[in-house]
Design a protein around this motif. Structure first.
Motif, PDB file in Angstrom:
ATOM      1  N   CYS A  79       0.834  -1.202   0.000  1.00 41.82           N
ATOM      2  CA  CYS A  79       0.000   0.000   0.000  1.00 41.82           C
ATOM      3  C   CYS A  79       0.867   1.249   0.000  1.00 41.82           C
ATOM      4  N   THR A  80       0.214   2.376  -0.192  1.00 38.93           N
ATOM      5  CA  THR A  80       0.906   3.655  -0.214  1.00 38.93           C
ATOM      6  C   THR A  80       1.629   3.880   1.113  1.00 38.93           C
ATOM      7  N   GLY A  81       2.903   4.257   1.004  1.00 38.76           N
ATOM      8  CA  GLY A  81       3.726   4.476   2.193  1.00 38.76           C
ATOM      9  C   GLY A  81       4.706   3.363   2.453  1.00 38.76           C
ATOM     10  N   ASP A  82       4.491   2.196   1.834  1.00 37.19           N
ATOM     11  CA  ASP A  82       5.430   1.084   2.004  1.00 37.19           C
ATOM     12  C   ASP A  82       6.786   1.425   1.383  1.00 37.19           C
ATOM     13  N   TRP A  83       7.855   0.844   1.943  1.00 38.35           N
ATOM     14  CA  TRP A  83       9.188   0.882   1.330  1.00 38.35           C
ATOM     15  C   TRP A  83       9.388  -0.438   0.607  1.00 38.35           C
ATOM     16  N   ALA A  84       9.698  -0.365  -0.685  1.00 35.94           N
ATOM     17  CA  ALA A  84       9.729  -1.547  -1.534  1.00 35.94           C
ATOM     18  C   ALA A  84      11.121  -1.825  -2.089  1.00 35.94           C
ATOM     19  N   ALA A  85      11.340  -3.096  -2.446  1.00 41.04           N
ATOM     20  CA  ALA A  85      12.541  -3.517  -3.173  1.00 41.04           C
ATOM     21  C   ALA A  85      12.113  -3.811  -4.608  1.00 41.04           C
TER      22      ALA A  85
END
Length: 372
Positions: A79-85
């Protein structure tokens, strides 16, 4: 508290310096390190829609597919706000994983399955927008506050459209009403039209990630534009017929604020169901929880028990009946939601109902015996 952006981080700092404005710090860097060794790029999710998301990376905002991180559990959906790889290259790119969340703002859905829905992740401040153009609904404010406290974020109530209340005495009374409803929470009247209170709000939220919450027509998009210093978000007028707002924002968007920090703007919420928010409810009604600690019985239901400190406060006027009713309502609702998803708790509730029923029947039999 998170450390400096790159302290102890072995990779080149210049690669990640552009992510600082999105909230990147040493703790996120440490969490991401294993993914960096795999050649993946870190980025923050700024928008999610239809199985894809926009991710802000060191090379700019990239479009990525979320198919690899779409589990059956709706609580684990990105979701919006997550930190992703994210893949360093490819067409299409994919989000390979997302980092463990520090906080998450969750509400229950309106479905019969009683699922939770994550509205925003890794939030520091939960801004609850309440319009002064309509009559204050203190019960709804308490509901938002319970979810905000439960999320791990610091709530902040913003009374929008303060210019529509020109009498300072009336405005002060309205502010005090909300402050009484929101113990431990800053309440800030603002006007996006005149600019009153906007600078103070910008200073409060400059140090992290904020999510903007509230009903349609609360002035969230106008407030977001005031904080951004530009007309980024579309704004619509409320309906003249009933004073209710139209949905202006249709997705959750993460936006960088010029004074520092980032803002997640959300669609107007018509339904705000609790989701496993017992601690949050307790925080909102902290004065009732404190009173309950002085009751004669530790399992006092605050209905008719002797030695009930809550009922005593109700009787002497130090606790309002509206406040107690709201507390009871939110606790019941949260208990029902929890019971639907927790078999053990359902069993405990059934045992408690049987025990209370047996006690009630015994009391009635004893009363009848005395009357014979």
């Amino acid at each position: 508290m998170p450390g400096p952006p790159f302290e102890g981080f072995p990779l080149k700092n210049t690669v990640f310096s552009t992510l600082v404005r999105y909230g990147w710090d040493a703790d996120w860097a440490a969490e991401f390190a294993p993914y960096g060794e795999q050649g993946l790029l870190p980025g923050r999710v700024v928008r999610v829609d239809r199985g894809q998301c926009d991710v802000a990376t060191a090379e700019g905002v990239v479009r990525a597919d979320t198919a690899l991180v779409t589990p059956r559990d709706p609580m684990r959906v990105i979701c919006t706000g997550d930190w992703a790889a994210v893949d360093a290259a490819g067409d299409p790119r994919f989000v390979q994983a997302y980092l463990p969340r520090r906080t998450a703002f969750v509400r229950s859905t309106s479905s019969e399955r009683s699922e939770g829905q994550i509205l925003a992740a890794n939030v520091d401040h939960a801004i609850i927008a309440v319009s002064l153009a309509a009559e204050l609904d203190l019960g709804r404010v308490e509901r938002f506050l319970a979810l905000a406290w439960e999320s791990g974020a610091q709530p902040l109530v913003v009374l929008t459209k303060a210019d529509l209340v020109p009498d300072p005495v009336t405005l002060s009374h309205l502010t005090q009403d909300v402050e009484t409803t929101a113990p431990g929470v800053q309440v800030l009247p603002v006007s996006s039209t005149t600019g009153d209170g906007i600078d103070l709000l910008a200073a409060v939220v400059a140090g992290g990630t904020s999510v903007l919450l509230g009903q349609s027509g609360a002035g969230k998009s106008t407030l977001a534009n005031a904080l951004l210093g530009d007309d980024v978000m579309e704004v619509q007028a409320i309906r003249d017929a009933d004073g209710k707002g139209r949905h202006t924002t249709t997705t959750r968007n993460l936006l960088v604020l010029p004074g520092g920090g980032v803002l997640i703007d959300t669609p107007g919420l018509r339904g705000v169901g609790l989701w496993d928010a017992e601690a949050g409810v307790g925080q909102v009604f902290s004065e009732i929880e404190e009173l309950a600690g002085n009751c004669r019985f530790h399992d006092c239901a605050h209905t008719a028990e002797p030695g009930c400190a809550v009922l005593a406060a109700l009787e002497d006027g130090t606790l309002s009946e509206r406040r107690l009713d709201s507390y009871r309502k939110l606790l019941r609702e949260n208990q029902r939601i929890a019971a639907r998803t927790d078999a053990r708790l359902r069993a405990e509730m059934r045992r408690d109902w049987k025990r209370r029923g047996a006690e009630g029947r015994a009391a009635m039999e004893a009363k009848r015996g005395r009357l014979r």
